[in-house]
Scaffold this motif. Structure first.
Motif, PDB file in Angstrom:
ATOM      1  N   LEU A   1     -12.025  20.700   6.075  1.00 18.28           N
ATOM      2  CA  LEU A   1     -12.461  22.042   6.431  1.00 18.28           C
ATOM      3  C   LEU A   1     -12.646  22.915   5.190  1.00 18.28           C
ATOM      4  N   LYS A   2     -11.776  22.746   4.201  1.00 13.04           N
ATOM      5  CA  LYS A   2     -11.901  23.525   2.967  1.00 13.04           C
ATOM      6  C   LYS A   2     -13.180  23.147   2.227  1.00 13.04           C
ATOM      7  N   TRP A   3     -13.544  21.849   2.291  1.00 16.14           N
ATOM      8  CA  TRP A   3     -14.791  21.432   1.655  1.00 16.14           C
ATOM      9  C   TRP A   3     -15.987  22.080   2.343  1.00 16.14           C
ATOM     10  N   LYS A   4     -15.960  22.127   3.685  1.00 16.94           N
ATOM     11  CA  LYS A   4     -17.055  22.765   4.414  1.00 16.94           C
ATOM     12  C   LYS A   4     -17.156  24.238   4.028  1.00 16.94           C
ATOM     13  N   GLU A   5     -16.017  24.883   3.868  1.00 14.24           N
ATOM     14  CA  GLU A   5     -16.008  26.294   3.479  1.00 14.24           C
ATOM     15  C   GLU A   5     -16.626  26.467   2.088  1.00 14.24           C
TER      16      GLU A   5
END
Length: 447
Positions: free
Chosen positions: A149-153
């Motif tokens: 999720l942090k990568w998507k952000e």
């Protein structure tokens, strides 16, 4: 897949997603083998099955959404993304899978490009897993979910100022697939051996992901590549699904095609080259710094065996006269042939024009579909400075040379450094036309 979200809903999304798992597809035999390995051949570092299966799932997923990779046994996994999502042990996970003959690599890596930072190697499943039936695996490891999720952000923040991309992503929420009819069709194609079990499962999985977006926005993705073309879940659906079973807010979706788009874009590239020659010819003392074919990257490199692949060039050098012709004469000839080319496109059509010439020059009766295939293969194939010996290539080369000799020379000049440069240039032009002109007009007029 890269995922983008509207700014207003993004932080709400991150909180909402924290309670969700991610479902990936992996070969059932590979899953059982990895679980066996972790039990009886434990690695020397902390390792959860989710990390290993996530890597395997990527090797299944990436070709689904990139048509250039779908028939390859090995696909690129970028170190920057792996390190971010899997943490510092990502290399150990890869080595463990390689040493235990679950995946393999060619040890060639691609260095950074306009599209991706960092370098990558290409990996693929070993042969015994390539035809194995796919099974779902649910990622539940919280640390891995958090990093994904942090990568998507992180990726989203790079594009959040692109208003049109954000609007397109917002539109995607209204799409759905008639899953019952699509399943029946795919089952029928499987029974008739038009597709194999793996293709059936992958295509059905794409449909399910689109319909499951209410459960997790990770189902949807949108991204721009280095040629500014936009890719989404829908550009990668099979033509049969896209044309028959795709709906938006209850309305059946219809595809709109641009007639002879590549031929038209090629013509505009010829015109730009002609105009640049005019500019140089009319202002010889004002042109002090002519653009060069800039080498963007070395594509494949392997230090172990000193292998280096072909260079990748950024764009076509259009402003130099390489043909030892009088500039005025060259401009005149090019202009006449461009007019003739446009006349053919706007009357019978460029493919029909070549179809007639096949019959006239060689007495060969070809249908339009075959002529189009030959035309595109020649235009986007390698550069020809000499008459090709292959019969099919000889005929299409001869028609170009007889009807558009100057344009044929220019086109082969475009491809002289790297034949893919011409295709990349036309991709950028097409993306500019659609994304920067057509889409804003549709948005302005129709919302």
């Amino acid at each position: 897949s890269l995922v983008f979200f509207s700014v207003s809903s993004f932080f709400c999304y991150i909180w909402y997603m924290s309670s969700f798992d991610i479902v990936i597809q992996v070969p059932s035999k590979a899953k059982s083998d990895i679980e066996f390995l972790l039990k009886y051949k434990k690695p020397s570092f902390p390792c959860n099955v989710d990390y290993l299966l996530y890597i395997v799932g990527k090797l299944i997923q990436i070709p689904q959404y990139n048509s250039k990779l779908k028939n390859l046994h090995k696909v690129p996994l970028y170190s920057l993304i792996l390190r971010y999502e899997l943490g510092k042990n990502y290399k150990k996970y890869l080595d463990y899978l390689i040493n235990n003959k679950v995946i393999e690599t060619d040890n060639h890596y691609i260095v950074s490009s306009p599209e991706h930072e960092g370098k990558c190697k290409c990996y693929g499943l070993v042969k015994k897993y390539r035809s194995s039936k796919l099974t779902d695996h649910t990622i539940t490891k919280k640390s891995l979910l958090k990093q994904i999720l942090k990568w998507k952000e992180k990726v989203f923040k790079e594009y959040e100022n692109d208003e049109l991309l954000t609007k397109l992503y917002g539109m995607m929420d209204g799409f759905n697939i008639d899953i019952d009819s699509a399943t029946t069709k795919l089952d029928s194609m499987l029974d008739n051996k038009e597709i194999n079990q793996r293709q059936h499962d992958l295509e059905l999985n794409k449909c399910i992901k689109i319909n499951n977006k209410k459960e997790t926005s990770l189902s949807l993705f949108i991204t721009k590549d280095s040629y500014n073309r936009v890719h989404t879940n829908f550009t990668n659906l099979s033509k049969i699904i896209r044309e028959n079973y795709l709906y938006h807010n209850g309305n059946k979706v219809t595809g709109v095609d641009i007639v002879s788009s590549q031929a038209s874009l090629l013509c505009s590239t010829f015109s730009e080259y002609r105009d640049s020659l005019k500019m140089v010819n009319e202002n010889p003392f004002e042109v002090t710094d002519l653009p060069k074919n800039e080498d963007v990257r070395e594509k494949y490199v392997n230090k172990l065996n000193n292998y280096t692949g072909k260079h990748i060039y950024l764009d076509i050098n259009r402003t130099v006269n390489y043909f030892d012709l009088d500039p005025t004469l060259m401009i005149e000839k090019t202009s006449k042939e461009i007019s003739k080319y446009i006349q053919a496109m706007s009357t019978e059509g460029i493919y029909e024009f070549f179809q007639f010439k096949y019959d006239e020059m060689f007495g060969v009766n070809k249908d339009r579909k075959d002529v189009k295939k030959r035309w595109i293969s020649y235009v986007f194939g390698k550069s020809y400075t000499k008459v090709p010996t292959n019969e099919e290539l000889y005929m299409i080369y001869s028609i170009w040379n007889a009807e558009f000799p100057m344009l044929n020379k220019i086109m082969n000049h475009f491809k002289s450094a790297d034949y893919k440069t011409l295709a990349h240039t036309l991709q950028r032009k097409e993306a500019d036309l659609i994304f920067n002109k057509v889409c804003p007009a549709i948005d302005s007029e129709l919302g």
